[in-house]
Design an enzyme around this catalytic site. Structure first.
Site, PDB file in Angstrom:
ATOM      1  N   LYS A 115       0.820  -1.214   0.000  1.00  0.00           N
ATOM      2  CA  LYS A 115       0.000   0.000   0.000  1.00  0.00           C
ATOM      3  C   LYS A 115       0.858   1.272   0.000  1.00  0.00           C
ATOM      4  O   LYS A 115       2.066   1.223   0.291  1.00  0.00           O
ATOM      5  CB  LYS A 115      -0.926  -0.010   1.216  1.00  0.00           C
ATOM      6  CG  LYS A 115      -1.941  -1.162   1.209  1.00  0.00           C
ATOM      7  CD  LYS A 115      -2.947  -0.987   2.335  1.00  0.00           C
ATOM      8  CE  LYS A 115      -3.969  -2.101   2.357  1.00  0.00           C
ATOM      9  NZ  LYS A 115      -5.026  -1.860   3.360  1.00  0.00           N
ATOM     10  N   PHE A 128     -15.340   3.444   7.272  1.00  0.00           N
ATOM     11  CA  PHE A 128     -13.963   3.731   6.868  1.00  0.00           C
ATOM     12  C   PHE A 128     -13.765   3.777   5.345  1.00  0.00           C
ATOM     13  O   PHE A 128     -12.648   3.971   4.873  1.00  0.00           O
ATOM     14  CB  PHE A 128     -13.006   2.703   7.495  1.00  0.00           C
ATOM     15  CG  PHE A 128     -13.345   1.267   7.171  1.00  0.00           C
ATOM     16  CD1 PHE A 128     -12.909   0.673   5.995  1.00  0.00           C
ATOM     17  CD2 PHE A 128     -14.105   0.505   8.046  1.00  0.00           C
ATOM     18  CE1 PHE A 128     -13.215  -0.646   5.693  1.00  0.00           C
ATOM     19  CE2 PHE A 128     -14.417  -0.823   7.764  1.00  0.00           C
ATOM     20  CZ  PHE A 128     -13.969  -1.400   6.576  1.00  0.00           C
ATOM     21  N   ARG A 179      -2.384 -14.412   4.696  1.00  0.00           N
ATOM     22  CA  ARG A 179      -2.998 -13.693   5.818  1.00  0.00           C
ATOM     23  C   ARG A 179      -2.233 -13.944   7.123  1.00  0.00           C
ATOM     24  O   ARG A 179      -2.102 -13.058   7.957  1.00  0.00           O
ATOM     25  CB  ARG A 179      -4.482 -14.040   5.931  1.00  0.00           C
ATOM     26  CG  ARG A 179      -5.264 -13.386   4.769  1.00  0.00           C
ATOM     27  CD  ARG A 179      -6.709 -13.797   4.739  1.00  0.00           C
ATOM     28  NE  ARG A 179      -7.490 -13.141   5.778  1.00  0.00           N
ATOM     29  CZ  ARG A 179      -7.927 -11.884   5.716  1.00  0.00           C
ATOM     30  NH1 ARG A 179      -7.617 -11.117   4.685  1.00  0.00           N
ATOM     31  NH2 ARG A 179      -8.664 -11.385   6.689  1.00  0.00           N
ATOM     32  N   THR A 221      -5.520  -7.151  10.667  1.00  0.00           N
ATOM     33  CA  THR A 221      -5.753  -5.872   9.974  1.00  0.00           C
ATOM     34  C   THR A 221      -5.216  -4.704  10.785  1.00  0.00           C
ATOM     35  O   THR A 221      -4.606  -3.785  10.231  1.00  0.00           O
ATOM     36  CB  THR A 221      -7.280  -5.687   9.750  1.00  0.00           C
ATOM     37  OG1 THR A 221      -7.779  -6.844   9.072  1.00  0.00           O
ATOM     38  CG2 THR A 221      -7.576  -4.452   8.927  1.00  0.00           C
ATOM     39  N   GLU A 253     -10.023 -10.201  -7.354  1.00  0.00           N
ATOM     40  CA  GLU A 253      -9.026  -9.146  -7.142  1.00  0.00           C
ATOM     41  C   GLU A 253      -7.858  -9.282  -8.114  1.00  0.00           C
ATOM     42  O   GLU A 253      -7.333  -8.277  -8.594  1.00  0.00           O
ATOM     43  CB  GLU A 253      -8.540  -9.181  -5.687  1.00  0.00           C
ATOM     44  CG  GLU A 253      -9.636  -8.767  -4.716  1.00  0.00           C
ATOM     45  CD  GLU A 253      -9.221  -8.820  -3.262  1.00  0.00           C
ATOM     46  OE1 GLU A 253     -10.066  -8.537  -2.399  1.00  0.00           O
ATOM     47  OE2 GLU A 253      -8.048  -9.132  -2.973  1.00  0.00           O
TER      48      GLU A 253
END
Ligand code: CMP
Length: 141
Positions: free
Chosen positions: A10, A58, A86, A92, A127
């Site tokens: 990110k 969010f 994961r 998260t 995705e």
């Protein structure tokens, strides 16, 4: 269980120049990188990618953040890839992430959490298709 997942490094991690260290963790964990791109999403592309979260409190912050700088989406392969990735990235919220996970070591907050990983085989397939065409993926060739 499928063997493919979609990962994104990110904008926070790219801005902090941590993409090399994160990719090293991914490789050391035994994933094969079958496709990768460096991109900058528009707000509307980020909204499309996170469509499942539309309406959540969010969503606005998330899509603004994901379009605030470059991202590095990758197609990763390993046995049981979704679950294994994961585990590698951790919870998260980096404050809840286990020691040694990518988010524990590289993420600052639940909003700016360094990496994304698909949460199911079904979503992984969607995705992957969001960022890559069939011919972009080495294991398809
Ligand atoms: P990601 O794995 O990319 O999927 C959805 C993202 O929403 C998640 O990582 C977080 O970065 C982001 N997000 C921001 N705030 C929250 C929240 N309160 N709960 C869950 N996810 C959040």
């Amino acid at each position: 269980m499928g063997n493919r997942t979609l990962a994104i490094i990110k904008p926070d991690a790219i801005r902090a120049r941590r993409q090399g260290k994160i990719i090293d963790r991914i490789l050391q964990a035994g994933f094969e990188i079958q496709a990768a791109r460096i991109i900058r999403m528009t707000k509307s592309q980020a909204e499309g990618f996170y469509e499942v979260h539309r309406g959540r409190p969010f969503y606005e912050e998330l899509t603004t953040f994901m379009s605030s700088g470059s991202c590095l989406p990758m197609v990763l392969e390993k046995e049981d890839a979704v679950e294994e990735f994961r585990k590698l990235i951790g919870a998260t919220d980096p404050a809840q992430a286990a020691p040694g996970t990518i988010r524990k070591d590289f993420a600052a907050s639940v909003g700016e959490n360094a990496v994304h990983g698909s949460d199911s085989d079904e979503n992984a397939e969607k995705e992957v298709a969001f960022f890559f065409t069939t011919g972009d993926i080495l294991s398809n060739l």
